[in-house]
Every structure is written in structure tokens, then in C-alpha cells.
Design an enzyme around this catalytic site. Structure first.
Site, short mmCIF file in Angstrom:
data_model
loop_
_atom_site.label_atom_id
_atom_site.label_comp_id
_atom_site.label_asym_id
_atom_site.label_seq_id
_atom_site.Cartn_x
_atom_site.Cartn_y
_atom_site.Cartn_z
N HIS A 59 18.88 -36.17 -5.86
CA HIS A 59 18.21 -36.63 -4.63
C HIS A 59 16.71 -36.39 -4.66
CE1 HIS A 59 22.03 -37.54 -2.79
NE2 HIS A 59 22.48 -36.34 -3.11
N GLU B 187 8.54 -15.16 -10.88
CA GLU B 187 7.84 -13.90 -10.56
C GLU B 187 7.30 -13.21 -11.80
OE1 GLU B 187 11.04 -11.76 -8.44
OE2 GLU B 187 9.39 -10.77 -7.40
N ASN C 278 -1.86 2.81 5.40
CA ASN C 278 -0.98 1.70 5.06
C ASN C 278 -0.64 1.01 6.37
OD1 ASN C 278 1.10 0.04 4.11
ND2 ASN C 278 2.63 1.65 4.29
N GLY C 279 -0.90 -0.31 6.44
CA GLY C 279 -0.61 -1.04 7.68
C GLY C 279 -1.79 -1.90 8.06
N LYS D 289 13.32 -15.02 -9.97
CA LYS D 289 13.04 -13.95 -10.94
C LYS D 289 12.15 -14.49 -12.05
CE LYS D 289 13.93 -11.39 -9.41
NZ LYS D 289 14.30 -10.71 -8.25
N ARG E 266 4.06 -0.52 -4.67
CA ARG E 266 3.70 -0.98 -3.33
C ARG E 266 2.37 -1.72 -3.30
NH1 ARG E 266 6.79 1.72 0.49
NH2 ARG E 266 5.31 1.22 2.13
N CYS F 137 0.84 -1.18 0.00
CA CYS F 137 0.00 0.00 0.00
C CYS F 137 0.88 1.25 0.00
CB CYS F 137 -0.95 0.10 1.20
SG CYS F 137 -2.17 -1.20 1.22
N LYS G 111 6.00 -4.78 -3.90
CA LYS G 111 7.44 -4.72 -3.68
C LYS G 111 7.82 -4.75 -2.21
CE LYS G 111 11.57 -2.75 -5.53
NZ LYS G 111 11.96 -4.08 -6.03
N GLU H 36 18.08 -17.43 -7.14
CA GLU H 36 17.62 -16.10 -7.53
C GLU H 36 17.13 -16.11 -8.98
OE1 GLU H 36 16.63 -13.56 -6.29
OE2 GLU H 36 16.79 -12.04 -7.86
N TRP I 226 -2.55 -2.85 -1.76
CA TRP I 226 -2.28 -4.29 -1.85
C TRP I 226 -3.17 -4.89 -0.76
CZ3 TRP I 226 -0.43 -8.40 1.11
CH2 TRP I 226 0.01 -9.52 0.39
C1 F6R Z 1 11.76 -10.50 -5.56
C2 F6R Z 1 11.54 -9.50 -4.55
C3 F6R Z 1 11.12 -9.97 -3.19
C4 F6R Z 1 11.88 -9.17 -2.12
C5 F6R Z 1 11.39 -9.57 -0.71
C6 F6R Z 1 12.17 -8.84 0.34
O1 F6R Z 1 12.12 -9.92 -6.78
O2 F6R Z 1 11.69 -8.34 -4.77
O3 F6R Z 1 11.33 -11.33 -3.04
O4 F6R Z 1 13.23 -9.46 -2.25
O5 F6R Z 1 10.04 -9.25 -0.59
O6 F6R Z 1 12.07 -7.46 0.21
P1 F6R Z 1 13.11 -6.50 0.89
O7 F6R Z 1 14.43 -6.73 0.23
O8 F6R Z 1 12.60 -5.13 0.63
O9 F6R Z 1 13.15 -6.86 2.33
#
Ligand code: F6R
Length: 602
Positions: free
Chosen positions: A501, A485, A100-101, A482, A27, A2, A597, A478, A74
Site C-alpha cells: 500500500h 538507533e 535535571n529538569g 533498534k 542519561r 541529564c 535513555k 522494534e 542532555w
Molecule cells: C529505544 C529506547 C527508547 C525508549 C523510550 C521510552 O531503544 O530505549 O525508545 O524505549 O524513550 O523510554 P521508557 O521505556 O523509559 O519510558
């Protein structure tokens, strides 16, 4: 999770509110809304969907309002419907609030207000806020006092901004959710994050938990948690407005992948001395007594934490990477000689902040490796260590992973130097020399990558596997994160030796295996051969003369450097692969479905 924005000032509010929401969409993008105070009351526009949908609903020819609030959501309480979109108003539509919260005691408050005749129309926790304010106004309080009473009734975390009919102030409060004030001559912006108003001003003031604010066009009054008038430091942010624009790129994700040469330079600037092979992180913390390290993070940041833990262990400093959401059940209690490192791009991730606070309570030294200056993690930890990647808008983290991994590389060598049992890598001189060439090498990968063609080659397969060993395992995980996602395809990252395994049962000719091979070990090559024998296409992500090259059907080449740098280049290739695959599949690359995010709920 949010985004909120508010404006009070001499200029018209609508434009900066809409622009601010567009900048905050990373957000959350389930619904959006705006409320402004006009000559006759409050105008509220809101709808499910994105800010682009909201823009179509703003049906005013009168844009002269100078006071307003906005929100991009969100969803937590209630589905993403028009009714659940913010701003929420009291039952008489005279108070509007964005939030937000999470308000933990909203059910009790709602019950009490309902008994008093206040009506609710949404499923959200937020709707209690304007109704509580209304309640206190109805009981004879002035607007600021009504707002303060309402806030003191709330349990939970919040950043709140409100407008009240007939009043020329924004009333706002912060408790556990970010809120920053932007200052321009005769105009003020309140937002969850700086990019929301960066095109207007880079002069900011960060609010503290417990602060209540009254913002008018002619000034701001801050009341701290003790009820006293408070002064907060005014600062300049060093992010440039251009950093929050897409420029010539179709997506923020591609722009941010391409900005890695510059962001890495900033990460490294002034932090090592090539002549003396010395690392200088300018840390005020005395870390010499540290005997173990916990690196705690989520998602992409967790993969950077794995990278850092692996390096620390190689240097004789006992380290563990731990998923923040598992911290209380699997980490064990840290001691006073433990260094707890929160790795978090946003500095606002709830799981990571909760773990940070229990580590602090247990007496550990704490460090926040974060991108966002003055974020909650930066403030809560004993010390921040900024990764200096610049604002990242795309929901999928790219440049910040590279900057986190480089920062943790420097930190690992620094800790190995200052702690009793550690010693820096024998190859530190080569590492330092190659780090200073890393930006050029990333540029070379960006210019020569074959990822776009490969993405078309392997479209619509059954699943995508990524394997690697050591640092390569964090890159594999990673790469898979990516890929899933942004493409919504099934992708998994494994330690290459683990394939046999269990996961090998999934391997067919429809499961390409992206194999990250950087060092001389044959083991990963053998694991790739085991997959190839079962029909899987193998894509080598390696330097051109690596042993994997003959086994592989396709290649994503990276220049050969110090292995730490080469692994980061391999990751850049995988970022491009994910991006181009998602483009082919026409996915919402910068705003993948269901994600946000900054995840500020546990
Ligand atoms: C993936 C991504 C998320 C963040 C995770 C932690 O591309 O962006 O997996 O890495 O939500 O977020 P931060 O780094 O802000 O704590």
C-alpha cells in the site's frame, strides 16, 4: 535526561563523583562537569563532550575535597557548549548548582535578577538557580533558608544539588525529576539513579516531590512540601554492582543482549504455576470490573505495548496501544472501567507520565509496567508491576523489551481470566511450559546466531525494511527502531500487508527486507515474495522449517516454540543484527548521537 550526582561524607569526593557520572552517562552525554568545595572556595571543572573529556580537564593534585556535585547533560536550553555545561555558578562563583529538569519561569527570574545586577553567562535555565540562592544569601538568609526560598521561586520540574562556599552541606531538592539518596557509613550520595553509587552502597532512600534536603557528612535532614521534618523509608536495592559493569563485553548493549537468559528468569520467577497453568502477578488491584485497556508508552516500550495489546485482543479483552505523546489528542477519555497501563522502562518518561496523570484524573485504574523500583511511574500509578530486568545502561533498550513483552504476556492471560469477556489463550498450557524454557532458547539463539556474518553481508545498503504480522509487526517495528538507533541507517518496520500500500515504491535490490515469520499464515510469505519480485533481498527470521525459508536469500533461524516465545527469539536475532551492523559501522553503540535513555521532557 541529564544525570546528577552529589557526595558528602568522610571520604574524598572526586572519585565517586567521576564514577557516578560515568554510570549516569546513559542519561545524556552532551557535556559534563563537577564542582567540589575545597579549603579556599569552589573548584569547578566542566566541558562539552563526555565524562572522558571532563576527566582530562580535572587539573588538581589536591583530591582531598569531600563535598561535591556533578552533572552529565542532555541539552534542552542552549547548545552543548562549555558555557552551558553544569555545574552553573552564581556571578560571584560562590554557589554551584547542578539540575535535571526544566525551570519554566527562568526567563522571568533571569530578568528580575539581571535588573538587580546579577550576571549570566550561559543560555541555560539552570543558571538562575545559583543566582537566586546568592540573591537570598545576599539578603541575609542562612544557607538552608536561602536554598528553600530559591526553590520555592521555581516553576517546573527539577532535581537540584548545590554546594555553597564556606558551608559543609549539600542542599538538594526534588520536584518531578528523580533523586535518590545512597547511604554508607559516614558518606552520602545523591543521584538521579541508583547505578551512580551502586558500587559503594545498595542502601537507599527515595525522595518525594517537594522534598528539600540538607546532607552533611554526619547526617541528613529532609523537609517535606509542608515544611515539616520528614522521615523516608530506607530500603535495600536488589541490583548487584556487577550488573552496571560491562564485564568482558565491548559494549553494554551486547552485555545486555547476552544477559537476557537471566533477566527473563527473574521476570518470570514465581509468576506462574506450571502444574495449574495459573498466572500469579501478586497485584493488589481488583481488575475484575475492567472492560477495556489502554497501553501507553514511547519508543521501544511502545512496541512492547503493541505486543501486549495484540495479545489482549486475541483473548477478547478490548485493548489499544497508544503512543504517549499522542495520548491527549487521540486516546479519547478513559472511563472508570478502563485499565491504563503505562509501559516504561525508566518510569520517568515525561510523555508517558503526562498521559498517566490525565488517565488518573479521568478515573481510570492505572498500572505501571516498569523496570525501575520507586520510579515516578511506579509511584504515581495505582500499582507498579515490575519487569525485574535489572539495570539497563545501553541507551538502546534490549533486555527490557523482552522482559516487558513477557510481563505483558502474563498480564494479558491474567486479565483474560479475571475480566468478564476475556478468556485465556487455548494454548495457555503450552505457553506456560515454553515460557519456562524461554531462557534456554534465548541462550541457544545467542550461541548460534548468524547475525554477525549477515551484518557484513548487508552493510551500506540504501535502506533496511522489517516486516511482520500480528505480534510479528511489533517485533518488526522494534527491529527497525533498534537498527536505526545504533547504525544511523534508514530502517522502517511495517505490518507486512501494508508493504503493497505504499512502501513497496521504496523497495529495490538495495533494500533488504527482514521478514519475521513465525505462525503458519502464508500472508507474510506472499508479502515477502512481492518484495523479492522487485529485486529486494529477503532475510527470513523464522524457524528453520517455515514456509518463508524457500523464498528467502538469507536466514536468521529461531527455535520453534509457542509463537509468543518464537517472536521474542526473532527479536533477539534482530538485536544482534543491529549491534553487529553498528559495530561494523563504528558507531557510538551505547551512546547513539542525539539520544538519551530517559526522556524527561515532552
Ligand atoms: C529505544 C529506547 C527508547 C525508549 C523510550 C521510552 O531503544 O530505549 O525508545 O524505549 O524513550 O523510554 P521508557 O521505556 O523509559 O519510558
Amino acid at each position: 535526561m541529564c544525570g546528577i550526582i552529589a557526595h558528602a561524607g568522610d571520604r574524598e569526593a572526586l572519585d565517586p563523583l567521576v564514577t557516578g557520572l560515568e554510570k549516569l552517562e546513559y542519561r545524556g552525554y552532551d557535556s559534563a562537569g563537577i564542582a567540589v568545595k575545597n579549603g579556599h572556595g569552589l573548584d569547578v571543572w566542566k566541558c562539552s563532550g563526555q565524562v572522558s573529556d571532563l576527566k582530562r580537564t580535572i587539573n588538581t593534585v589536591d583530591s582531598s575535597a569531600t563535598l561535591g556535585i556533578g552533572h552529565t547533560r542532555w541539552s534542552t536550553h542552549g547548545p552543548p557548549t562549555d558555557e552551558n555545561a553544569h555545574p552553573h555558578t552564581d556571578h560571584s562563583d560562590r554557589v554551584a548548582a547542578v539540575h535535571n529538569g526544566i525551570i519554566e519561569n527562568y526567563e522571568t527570574l533571569k530578568e528580575k535578577l539581571s535588573e538587580d545586577g546579577y550576571e549570566f553567562t550561559s543560555d541555560t535555565d539552570t543558571e538562575v538557580i545559583p543566582n537566586l540562592i546568592r540573591y537570598y544569601l545576599d539578603h541575609g538568609n542562612e544557607p538552608l533558608a536561602a536554598f528553600e526560598h530559591a526553590v520555592s521561586d521555581l516553576d517546573g520540574s527539577y532535581a537540584i544539588a548545590t554546594v555553597i562556599e564556606g558551608n559543609d552541606s549539600i542542599f538538594a531538592a526534588r520536584q518531578g525529576s528523580p533523586l535518590v539518596l545512597g547511604l554508607e557509613e559516614n558518606s552520602y550520595y545523591l543521584a538521579s539513579d541508583v547505578p551512580a553509587f551502586l558500587s559503594q552502597t545498595d542502601t537507599v532512600l527515595y525522595l518525594e516531590d517537594g522534598d528539600v534536603l540538607e546532607v552533611r557528612s554526619d547526617g541528613v535532614e529532609i523537609i517535606d512540601e509542608e515544611g515539616q521534618l520528614a522521615q523516608r523509608e530506607v530500603e535495600q536495592v536488589d541490583w548487584q554492582p556487577g550488573e552496571t559493569e560491562k564485564a568482558q563485553f565491548d559494549h553494554y548493549m551486547l552485555k545486555e543482549i547476552h544477559s537476557q537468559p537471566e533477566s527473563l528468569q527473574k521476570t518470570l520467577e514465581g509468576r506462574f504455576d506450571r502444574e495449574k497453568d495459573e498466572i500469579d502477578l501478586d497485584l493488589g488491584l481488583d481488575l475484575s470490573g475492567i472492560d477495556s485497556v489502554q497501553l501507553v508508552a514511547c519508543g521501544t516500550s511502545y512496541h512492547a505495548a503493541m505486543f501486549g495489546a495484540s495479545l489482549l485482543n486475541q483473548c477478547g479483552v478490548p485493548a489499544r496501544s497508544i503512543r504517549a505523546s499522542e495520548y491527549d489528542v487521540s486516546a479519547g477519555t478513559p472511563s472508570e472501567r478502563t485499565l491504563f497501563i503505562a509501559v516504561t522502562q525508566s518510569g520517568e518518561t515525561a510523555d508517558t507520565l503526562t498521559a498517566l496523570s490525565s488517565a488518573k484524573e479521568a478515573g481510570a485504574s492505572t498500572l505501571a509496567v516498569t523496570n525501575v523500583v520507586q520510579s515516578t511511574a511506579a509511584r504515581e500509578a495505582d500499582e507498579p508491576l515490575y519487569i525485574r530486568a535489572g539495570p539497563e545502561i545501553g541507551v538502546a533498550a534490549t533486555k527490557t523489551f523482552s522482559s516487558q513483552a513477557v510481563t505483558l504476556t502474563l498480564l494479558s492471560q491474567f486479565l483474560a481470566e479475571v475480566t468478564d469477556d476475556g478468556s485465556p489463550l487455548d494454548t495457555l498450557p503450552e505457553l506456560v511450559s515454553d515460557l519456562s524454557e524461554l531462557s534456554n532458547a534465548v541462550e541457544q539463539v545467542l550461541q548460534t546466531s548468524d547475525a554477525e556474518r549477515l551484518s557484513r553481508e548487508y552493510l551500506n545498503e540504501r535502506a533496511y525494511f522489517f516486516i511482520g504480522r500480528g505480534l510479528g509487526c511489533s517485533v518488526a517495528k522494534e527491529g527497525a527502531l533498534k537498527f536505526k538507533e545504533v547504525t544511523y541507517e534508514h530502517a522502517e518496520g511495517f505490518a507486512s500487508g501494508e508493504l503493497k500500500h505504499g512502501p513497496l515504491a521504496l523497495v529495490t535490490e538495495r533494500t533488504p527486507v527482514f521478514t519475521i515469520c513465525v505462525d503458519g499464515s502464508r500472508k507474510t510469505v506472499t508479502n515477502a515474495e512481492e518484495a523479492k519480485t522487485r529485486g529486494a533481498p529477503i532475510v527470513a527470521v523464522s524457524p528453520p522449517d517455515h514456509g518463508i525459508v524457500d523464498t528467502a536469500d538469507e536466514h536468521l533461524y529461531v527455535p520453534e516454540m509457542h509463537p509468543i516465545c518464537t517472536y521474542l527469539l526473532a527479536n533477539v536475532q534482530l538485536q544482534l543484527l543491529s549491534y553487529y551492523s553498528a559495530t561494523e559501522l563504528d558507531r557510538a553503540i551505547d551512546k547513539p548521537r542525539n539520544l538519551a535513555k530517559s526522556v524527561t521532557v515532552e
